[in-house]
Design a protein around this motif. Structure first.
Motif, short mmCIF file in Angstrom:
data_model
loop_
_atom_site.label_atom_id
_atom_site.label_comp_id
_atom_site.label_asym_id
_atom_site.label_seq_id
_atom_site.Cartn_x
_atom_site.Cartn_y
_atom_site.Cartn_z
N ILE A 10 25.30 110.89 -11.63
CA ILE A 10 23.94 111.27 -11.22
C ILE A 10 23.48 110.24 -10.20
CG2 ILE A 10 21.59 111.77 -11.93
CD1 ILE A 10 23.67 113.70 -13.10
N GLY A 11 23.49 110.63 -8.92
CA GLY A 11 23.12 109.72 -7.85
C GLY A 11 21.79 110.11 -7.23
N LEU A 12 21.63 109.77 -5.95
CA LEU A 12 20.37 110.04 -5.25
C LEU A 12 20.44 111.26 -4.34
CD1 LEU A 12 19.23 106.44 -4.23
CD2 LEU A 12 18.42 107.83 -6.14
N SER A 13 21.59 111.90 -4.22
CA SER A 13 21.69 113.08 -3.36
C SER A 13 20.67 114.14 -3.80
CB SER A 13 23.10 113.68 -3.45
OG SER A 13 24.06 112.75 -3.02
N CYS A 48 34.30 110.81 6.28
CA CYS A 48 33.23 111.43 7.07
C CYS A 48 32.63 112.67 6.43
CB CYS A 48 33.75 111.82 8.45
SG CYS A 48 34.28 110.43 9.45
N TYR A 49 33.15 113.11 5.30
CA TYR A 49 32.72 114.41 4.80
C TYR A 49 31.26 114.42 4.38
CZ TYR A 49 32.77 118.99 2.76
OH TYR A 49 32.50 120.30 2.50
N ASN A 50 30.84 113.34 3.73
CA ASN A 50 29.44 113.26 3.33
C ASN A 50 29.11 111.83 2.96
OD1 ASN A 50 26.85 114.29 2.92
ND2 ASN A 50 27.66 116.12 1.93
N ALA A 51 27.85 111.55 2.66
CA ALA A 51 27.46 110.17 2.34
C ALA A 51 26.24 110.15 1.44
CB ALA A 51 27.18 109.39 3.63
N SER A 52 26.24 109.23 0.50
CA SER A 52 25.13 108.94 -0.39
C SER A 52 25.21 107.46 -0.71
CB SER A 52 25.24 109.77 -1.67
OG SER A 52 26.35 109.33 -2.42
N PRO A 53 24.18 106.86 -1.28
CA PRO A 53 24.26 105.43 -1.59
C PRO A 53 25.47 105.05 -2.45
CG PRO A 53 21.99 106.16 -1.72
CD PRO A 53 22.82 107.39 -1.50
N SER A 54 25.74 105.82 -3.49
CA SER A 54 26.86 105.47 -4.37
C SER A 54 28.21 105.64 -3.68
CB SER A 54 26.82 106.29 -5.66
OG SER A 54 26.80 107.68 -5.38
N SER A 55 28.36 106.70 -2.86
CA SER A 55 29.65 106.89 -2.18
C SER A 55 29.84 105.89 -1.05
CB SER A 55 29.78 108.33 -1.67
OG SER A 55 28.86 108.60 -0.62
N MET A 56 28.74 105.45 -0.43
CA MET A 56 28.83 104.38 0.58
C MET A 56 29.38 103.11 -0.06
SD MET A 56 27.67 104.73 3.85
CE MET A 56 26.59 105.73 4.90
#
Length: 454
Positions: free
Chosen positions: A190-193, A334-342
C-alpha cells in the motif's frame, strides 16, 4: 477459440438482435477496428472523444462477424453481420466476461497493490507454469475494459488465469472482482499511488481490499506482511496468509543475498529450508516472489518446481531492466514511478554499481497534496543512499533538488535539454538509473544513453 454461442452472448449481455445471419463463427473479441481480426466480436465502446458505433461498417469490412452496439442506425440493416443492440456497450463487455469466466470454471488469481503488480504477475505465471497451463494479463490490461478483454482471451486449455487489477479510485476493484471472481488474491503493498484521488493510504488500502469483496471461507488472501498497513489485515470470512522478510509472517525469506544480476534467499518448507534463486533485483522483488511461492504451495507445487519456474520468468519490459552497454550500465525502470518504487530502484543501483552512481529522475504523478513532499523525500533518499549525481526534469523537480542538496543535482527545463546534456555529464563505467511516471516517456532517455560513445 471462444467457447460461446451467439445465443449465449445475446442472453449474457441482455441484448436483442437488430440483424442476424448464419455466421456464428467468432474467435476473438475486439474494441479497436485498427487491430480487429476476421471472425471477431466487435464491441462499439464510447469514450470522451470517440463513439465506436461510428466504426461498425469498418469493423464488418475487416471481418467482424458480430457487432455489439448501443445505438440503432438505419445503415446497420445493410451490413452482412450479426448486430446485437444493448443499453451500454462497455457494461455488455463486462457482463460477457463475467459470464465467460463462470462458464469456463477455471481458477483465477487476482493481483493488486500500489507497486509490483506486473512483476508479481510475471513471477507467478512462471512458477505456476511448471505444473499448469497458465494465462497472465498482457501489458497493463488491468482496468474495467482491459480485464474483461483478458478474460475473453481464455479458453478451456487454460488451468489458471493470473489477472492484474488496477484502480485509481474506490469501487473500481470491486467491479473487477465481480467480473473475475478470483479464488486467490494477492496484495503487494500500500503506497502513495493515486493518493491524489483517495487522499490517504488508509483509503488506498480500502480500495485494494475490494479484491476480496466476493470472498468466502473457500478463498485465500495473501498479503505482503512487511507492509505497515497490510500486516494488520484480519478477517473471519476468508483465509489470510502473510508473507515477507519479517519473522512474524507466515512464509518468511531468510539469509537474503543480493547480487548484481539476481537474488538468493531461503524459505522454510514443511521440514526443511529450500534455497531459491530469483533472476530479479532488490528486496522488493523477493517480497513479491514470496507472495507467489505461497500461491504455489496452495496449489500443490513443490519447492523445487517453483525454483525451476523462476528460471522461466518472462518479465515485462522497462521494469528494472539492466542494460550492460560497453562503457556504462543502464537501469531502465521507465514503466512507472512512485515513492516506494523510486527508493527500491535506488537500492538496486546501490547494490549493482561498482563506480559512480547516476539517477535520472522525472515526475511521480497522481500524488496530489503529497507531491512536493514525496519528491523532496526521494531526493533526500538518493543523497543518503550514495547517488553521486542526480539529473531531473518535470514537475516537482525542485523537490528532488531540495532533498538532494548541493551542486550534484541538476534540474533541466525539459527532457530534451536533459538529453542534450547527457554526453557531457555521463562518464565511462557509470551506472545510470532512469525512472519516471509513464507519461514522461523516459525510454527516450534510455535510447539516447545507448547511443553515447564515451
Amino acid at each position: 477459440m471462444l467457447d460461446l454461442t451467439l445465443e449465449e452472448i445475446s442472453i449474457a449481455i441482455n441484448g436483442h438482435f437488430i440483424k442476424r445471419n448464419k455466421d456464428e463463427h467468432f474467435v476473438k473479441v475486439s474494441t479497436d477496428t485498427r487491430k480487429i481480426e476476421k471472425q471477431s466480436i466487435f464491441f462499439a465502446l464510447r469514450g470522451e472523444n470517440f463513439n465506436g458505433n461510428n466504426y461498425i461498417e469498418e469493423a464488418v469490412k475487416k471481418g467482424a462477424s458480430v457487432c455489439i452496439v448501443d445505438e440503432e442506425r438505419a445503415e446497420f440493416a445493410n451490413l452482412q453481420c450479426n448486430i446485437i443492440k444493448v443499453l451500454d456497450s462497455k457494461k455488455a463487455l463486462q457482463a460477457l466476461a463475467k459470464y465467460y469466466r463462470n462458464k469456463l470454471g477455471l481458477k483465477v488469481v487476482g493481483i493488486t497493490g500500489s507497486n509490483g503488480k506486473t512483476s508479481t504477475k510475471d513471477i507467478l505465471a512462471a512458477i505456476l507454469g511448471e505444473k499448469y497451463s497458465v494465462f497472465k494479463t498482457k501489458g497493463n490490461f488491468n482496468n474495467d475494459i482491459g480485464l474483461p478483454l483478458m478474460i475473453l482471451e481464455l479458453d478451456r486449455s487454460i488451468d489458471i488465469a493470473v489477472l492484474e487489477m488496477g484502480m485509481s479510485n474506490l469501487r473500481e476493484i470491486h467491479l473487477l472482482a465481480d467480473i473475475a471472481r478470483p479464488d486467490i488474491a494477492l496484495i503487494t503493498n500500500i503506497g502513495l499511488s493515486h493518493i491524489e484521488n483517495l487522499k490517504s493510504r488508509e483509503n488506498i488500502l480500502k480500495a485494494k481490499m475490494e479484491i476480496v469483496d466476493y470472498f468466502n471461507e473457500e478463498n485465500t488472501l495473501i498479503v505482503n506482511g512487511d507492509d505497515d498497513l497490510l500486516k494488520d489485515v484480519i478477517s473471519e470470512q476468508y483465509k489470510i496468509i502473510k508473507t515477507g522478510l519479517d519473522k512474524y509472517n507466515d512464509l518468511i525469506a531468510s539469509n537474503v543475498t543480493l547480487f548484481k544480476d539476481h537474488s538468493e534467499f531461503e524459505v522454510m518448507g514443511e521440514d526443511t529450508k529450500f534455497n531459491f534463486s530469483l533472476p530479479m533485483l532488490g528486496k522488493h522483488s523477493i517480497q513479491n516472489c514470496l507472495l507467489c511461492l505461497q500461491v504455489g504451495k496452495l496449489l500443490g507445487i513443490s519447492m523445487k518446481e517453483m525454483n525451476d519456474g523462476l528460471n522461466n520468468i518472462e518479465a515485462t519490459s522497462m521494469r528494472l531492466e539492466i542494460i550492460e552497454e560497453e562503457k556504462i550500465t543502464i537501469v531502465n525502470d521507465c514503466y512507472n514511478a512512485s515513492p516506494s518504487s523510486m527508493k527500491a530502484a535506488i537500492d538496486v543501483v546501490n547494490n549493482i554499481a561498482e563506480n559512480r552512481k547516476v539517477a535520472i529522475l522525472g515526475t511521480m504523478r497522481e500524488l496530489g497534496d503529497e507531491s512536493l513532499k514525496a519528491h523532496t523525500e526521494t531526493g533526500l533518499y538518493a543523497k543518503e543512499n550514495n547517488i553521486d549525481l542526480l539529473l531531473c526534469c518535470g514537475q516537482y523537480s525542485e523537490g528532488f533538488k531540495t532533498g538532494f542538496e548541493g551542486e550534484n543535482c541538476i534540474v533541466f527545463d525539459s527532457k530534451e535539454e536533459l538529453i542534450n546534456s547527457l554526453k557531457d555529464l555521463i562518464k565511462e563505467k557509470d551506472t545510470v538509473l532512469v525512472k519516471a511516471s509513464r507519461g514522461m516517456k523516459f525510454e527516450d532517455i534510455v535510447s539516447e544513453l545507448r547511443k553515447i560513445i564515451l
